[in-house]
Scaffold this active site. Structure first.
Site: not given
Ligand code: AMP
Length: 286
Positions: A37, A149
């Site tokens: 994030h 990811k």
């Molecule tokens: P989430 O909170 O899991 O819904 O993720 C929010 C955003 O962060 C989404 O666009 C995910 O793709 C991105 N994200 C989650 N994990 C990673 C990671 N390891 N590297 C880059 N972006 C990420």
């Protein structure tokens, strides 16, 4: 940093910012923030006048048997991270504020979802697209940031922006990984210590498959089967899918050229992990 919980207040704010010709970078998340994030926030900070981040665990994108109730949450930590990364407005609405009544209209994703997570999580991307429809109207971003990811999510958001004429630029940010290659994820804390050791096999298996494809191994089915066998030998997880497809169309590979995604999902005892790599396959002799 300002914390906003009221959707209407966010919309009034972004409307004013737009009038003042301020560029808005928007980072939608479900919280429990980690380095992945942070990478999105840093890109947004660099490329915009103002950064808005949302922290909202969206019930619409969880199936009845999925982990909505147990999804990890720590808003105090998220606030801290947001401040450290220079977020200007943190949007943290209650579920009742986002969905005060049963919706009469929702978004249904028609393409790019009959494979990968779309197949194993029916309705998931409809829930993602529906909440993003709301969030885009509330935050009115210039640029929106998503992680590679969740590559299928990027493909779906790309379609949402194009099909509904959102004047928004989509930025896809590279996956941030642990030292052994495991993609950072809010769900990683639900791995047992043994599973955490084993989980490096996800990225390893993607890299092996990429190497085989580049070398010219074109029997995709045989390659898939051997990789699934390898992952299940090296870990206690169960492979939900291992796919090799074109990107961003997410269609079966017909030619040994063009952009390819190799993607995997593995179910461990208490966490389902996903990962992928996207690369250009060239049919030049090697
Ligand atoms: P989430 O909170 O899991 O819904 O993720 C929010 C955003 O962060 C989404 O666009 C995910 O793709 C991105 N994200 C989650 N994990 C990673 C990671 N390891 N590297 C880059 N972006 C990420």
């Amino acid at each position: 940093m300002n914390i906003i919980t009221n959707p209407q207040q966010l919309q009034e704010l972004s409307t004013q910012l737009k009038k003042d010709q301020v560029t808005i970078g928007f980072v939608p998340t479900m919280g429990y923030l980690h380095e992945g994030h942070r990478a999105l926030l840093r890109a947004a900070k660099e490329q915009n006048d103002i950064v808005i981040m949302s922290v909202f665990v969206n019930p619409l994108q969880f199936g009845p048997k999925e982990d909505l109730a147990s999804y990890p949450r720590d808003f105090e930590h998220d606030k801290q991270v947001a401040m450290e990364e220079g977020v200007d407005y943190l949007f943290h609405p209650a579920v009742e504020a986002m969905y005060p009544v049963q919706m009469s209209v929702t978004v249904k994703v028609e393409r790019r979802t009959d494979c990968l997570c779309g197949r194993s999580r029916p309705g998931h991307f409809d829930g993602v697209a529906t909440v993003l429809m709301k969030l885009f109207h509330l935050a009115q971003p210039t640029n929106v940031y998503f992680g590679k990811k969740d590559a299928q999510q990027v493909a779906v958001v790309d379609g949402l922006i194009e099909d509904f004429h959102f004047p928004i630029n989509l930025v896809a940010v590279n996956t941030v990984r642990e030292e052994d290659g495991l993609a950072k994820s809010s769900r990683n804390i639900r791995l047992t210590p043994t599973e955490r050791q084993e989980a490096g096999i996800l990225y390893k298996s993607l890299s092996i498959a990429r190497g085989e494809l580049i070398k010219g191994n074109v029997d995709v089915e045989a390659l898939k089967n051997s990789i699934i066998a390898l992952v299940e030998k090296e870990s206690s997880g169960k492979v939900d899918y291992f796919e090799i497809l074109t990107y961003p169309q997410l269609e079966p590979l017909k030619e040994r050229t063009g952009k390819v995604i190799i993607a995997i999902a593995v179910q461990f005892s208490n966490a389902r992990l996903i990962d992928n790599i996207i690369f250009e396959l060239s049919n030049a002799p090697r």
